[in-house]
Design a protein around this motif. Structure first.
Motif, mmCIF file in Angstrom:
data_model
loop_
_atom_site.group_PDB
_atom_site.id
_atom_site.type_symbol
_atom_site.label_atom_id
_atom_site.label_comp_id
_atom_site.label_asym_id
_atom_site.label_seq_id
_atom_site.Cartn_x
_atom_site.Cartn_y
_atom_site.Cartn_z
ATOM 1 N N VAL A 50 0.765 -1.220 -0.056
ATOM 2 C CA VAL A 50 -0.209 -0.040 -0.118
ATOM 3 C C VAL A 50 0.858 1.099 -0.202
ATOM 4 N N LEU A 51 2.015 1.477 1.148
ATOM 5 C CA LEU A 51 2.650 2.615 1.036
ATOM 6 C C LEU A 51 3.632 2.833 -0.332
ATOM 7 N N ALA A 52 4.271 1.775 -0.357
ATOM 8 C CA ALA A 52 5.352 1.821 -1.510
ATOM 9 C C ALA A 52 5.068 1.379 -2.859
ATOM 10 N N ASP A 53 3.802 0.607 -3.005
ATOM 11 C CA ASP A 53 3.540 0.010 -4.245
ATOM 12 C C ASP A 53 4.292 -1.075 -4.707
ATOM 13 N N GLU A 54 4.934 -1.819 -3.818
ATOM 14 C CA GLU A 54 5.875 -3.098 -4.305
ATOM 15 C C GLU A 54 5.042 -4.140 -4.732
ATOM 16 N N ASP A 55 5.417 -4.863 -5.478
ATOM 17 C CA ASP A 55 4.734 -6.011 -5.860
ATOM 18 C C ASP A 55 5.269 -7.262 -5.165
ATOM 19 N N VAL A 56 4.723 -7.275 -3.958
ATOM 20 C CA VAL A 56 5.227 -8.317 -3.241
ATOM 21 C C VAL A 56 4.255 -9.442 -2.920
ATOM 22 N N PRO A 57 4.262 -10.674 -3.209
ATOM 23 C CA PRO A 57 3.307 -11.926 -3.084
ATOM 24 C C PRO A 57 2.929 -12.138 -1.743
ATOM 25 N N ARG A 58 1.889 -12.408 -1.559
ATOM 26 C CA ARG A 58 1.364 -12.925 -0.108
ATOM 27 C C ARG A 58 2.217 -14.175 0.258
ATOM 28 N N PRO A 59 2.867 -14.354 1.278
ATOM 29 C CA PRO A 59 3.410 -15.448 1.427
ATOM 30 C C PRO A 59 2.615 -16.757 1.995
ATOM 31 N N TYR A 60 1.656 -16.432 2.632
ATOM 32 C CA TYR A 60 0.791 -17.271 3.276
ATOM 33 C C TYR A 60 -0.677 -17.429 2.913
ATOM 34 N N THR A 61 -1.230 -16.478 2.666
ATOM 35 C CA THR A 61 -2.809 -16.223 2.273
ATOM 36 C C THR A 61 -2.713 -16.318 0.659
ATOM 37 N N SER A 62 -4.280 -16.656 0.347
ATOM 38 C CA SER A 62 -4.549 -16.396 -1.006
ATOM 39 C C SER A 62 -6.046 -16.073 -1.069
ATOM 40 N N ASP A 63 -6.615 -15.767 -2.079
ATOM 41 C CA ASP A 63 -8.018 -15.780 -2.302
ATOM 42 C C ASP A 63 -8.830 -16.923 -1.870
ATOM 43 N N GLU A 64 -8.096 -17.956 -2.272
ATOM 44 C CA GLU A 64 -8.552 -19.360 -1.915
ATOM 45 C C GLU A 64 -8.503 -19.774 -0.461
ATOM 46 N N ASN A 65 -7.562 -19.259 0.336
ATOM 47 C CA ASN A 65 -7.249 -19.387 1.482
ATOM 48 C C ASN A 65 -6.961 -18.176 2.310
ATOM 49 N N PRO A 66 -7.908 -17.400 2.678
ATOM 50 C CA PRO A 66 -7.583 -16.274 3.275
ATOM 51 C C PRO A 66 -7.151 -16.196 4.657
ATOM 52 N N ASP A 67 -7.270 -17.412 5.341
ATOM 53 C CA ASP A 67 -6.643 -17.661 6.469
ATOM 54 C C ASP A 67 -5.382 -18.279 6.619
ATOM 55 N N GLY A 68 -4.466 -18.657 5.506
ATOM 56 C CA GLY A 68 -3.461 -19.519 5.399
ATOM 57 C C GLY A 68 -2.394 -19.166 6.280
ATOM 58 N N ASP A 69 -2.236 -17.839 6.808
ATOM 59 C CA ASP A 69 -1.308 -17.604 7.918
ATOM 60 C C ASP A 69 -1.402 -18.211 9.187
ATOM 61 N N PHE A 70 -2.695 -18.746 9.403
ATOM 62 C CA PHE A 70 -2.799 -19.523 10.448
ATOM 63 C C PHE A 70 -2.917 -21.323 10.350
ATOM 64 N N HIS A 71 -3.055 -21.441 8.950
ATOM 65 C CA HIS A 71 -2.950 -22.803 8.550
ATOM 66 C C HIS A 71 -1.666 -23.294 7.896
ATOM 67 N N PHE A 72 -0.909 -23.732 8.959
ATOM 68 C CA PHE A 72 0.679 -24.540 8.347
ATOM 69 C C PHE A 72 0.469 -25.893 8.304
ATOM 70 N N THR A 73 1.714 -26.336 7.755
ATOM 71 C CA THR A 73 2.135 -27.700 7.533
ATOM 72 C C THR A 73 3.026 -27.943 8.578
ATOM 73 N N GLY A 74 3.360 -29.490 8.479
ATOM 74 C CA GLY A 74 4.624 -29.824 9.175
ATOM 75 C C GLY A 74 5.723 -29.200 8.432
ATOM 76 N N ARG A 75 6.004 -28.787 7.412
ATOM 77 C CA ARG A 75 7.005 -28.252 6.622
ATOM 78 C C ARG A 75 7.184 -26.848 6.895
ATOM 79 N N ASP A 76 6.063 -26.185 7.584
ATOM 80 C CA ASP A 76 6.430 -24.729 7.982
ATOM 81 C C ASP A 76 7.155 -24.601 8.980
ATOM 82 N N THR A 77 7.972 -23.910 9.380
ATOM 83 C CA THR A 77 8.780 -23.890 10.684
ATOM 84 C C THR A 77 8.781 -22.408 11.297
ATOM 85 N N TRP A 78 9.035 -22.410 12.402
ATOM 86 C CA TRP A 78 8.990 -21.089 13.263
ATOM 87 C C TRP A 78 10.277 -20.410 12.622
#
Length: 170
Positions: free
Chosen positions: A72-100
């Motif tokens: 929003v501020l800088a108009d950078e084209d940064v992909p969303r790392p966890y969420t998508s239109d299909e999975n808007p809560d993907g940040d809270f839905h992780f798998t065993g491959r996702d680590t701290w």
């Protein structure tokens, strides 16, 4: 992970320093809530049906940093790392491959870039990107919103941490 250092904001600073320091204070508060926990503990959810966890909060706030400062501020084209239109809560839905370690690194990198982008602008500067609301925001509004966002989620983190190991704190 070492315990982060949290510096209390000045009570007499000017507006910009005050906003910067309060946002950093809340960022480090979240880091403190996560410090010293195992991977398993960081994945623990609150209570059903909530899927909120400390790992999920860090992933969520990575996306929030990128959303407001990078896109929003800088108009950078940064992909969303966890969420998508299909999975808007993907940040809270992780798998065993996702680590701290991955989430923490991504969050710290997002914060670093947010600081860089904000440092080159005045509080009155308007966003260069677009927001889905169609509204126009200045950097001051973004700071205040980000402080609110972290403060709200730090309350969640407080409850999660207390449930995990009984630790409480400010």
């Amino acid at each position: 992970m070492t315990n982060p250092e949290r510096i209390h904001p000045s009570t007499t600073a000017g507006e910009r320093e005050m906003l910067d320091s309060w946002l950093d204070f809340h960022r480090e508060t979240l880091a403190l809530k996560c410090a010293g926990l195992s991977e398993e503990q960081l994945r623990e959810t609150a209570v059903e049906p909530s899927d909120m966890s400390l790992l999920g909060l860090v992933r969520h706030l990575t996306e929030v940093e990128q959303g407001w400062f990078h896109r929003v501020l800088a108009d950078e084209d940064v992909p969303r790392p966890y969420t998508s239109d299909e999975n808007p809560d993907g940040d809270f839905h992780f798998t065993g491959r996702d680590t701290w370690e991955q989430a923490h690194t991504a969050w710290r990198e997002a914060i670093g870039r947010s600081r860089e982008l904000a440092a080159t602008r005045s509080l009155d500067d308007l966003m260069e990107g677009r927001h889905r609301s169609g509204r126009t925001y200045n950097l001051r509004w973004i700071y205040v919103h980000m402080i609110e966002e972290y403060a709200r989620h730090n309350g969640h983190a407080d409850l999660l941490r207390q449930r995990i190991d009984g630790a409480t704190g400010e």
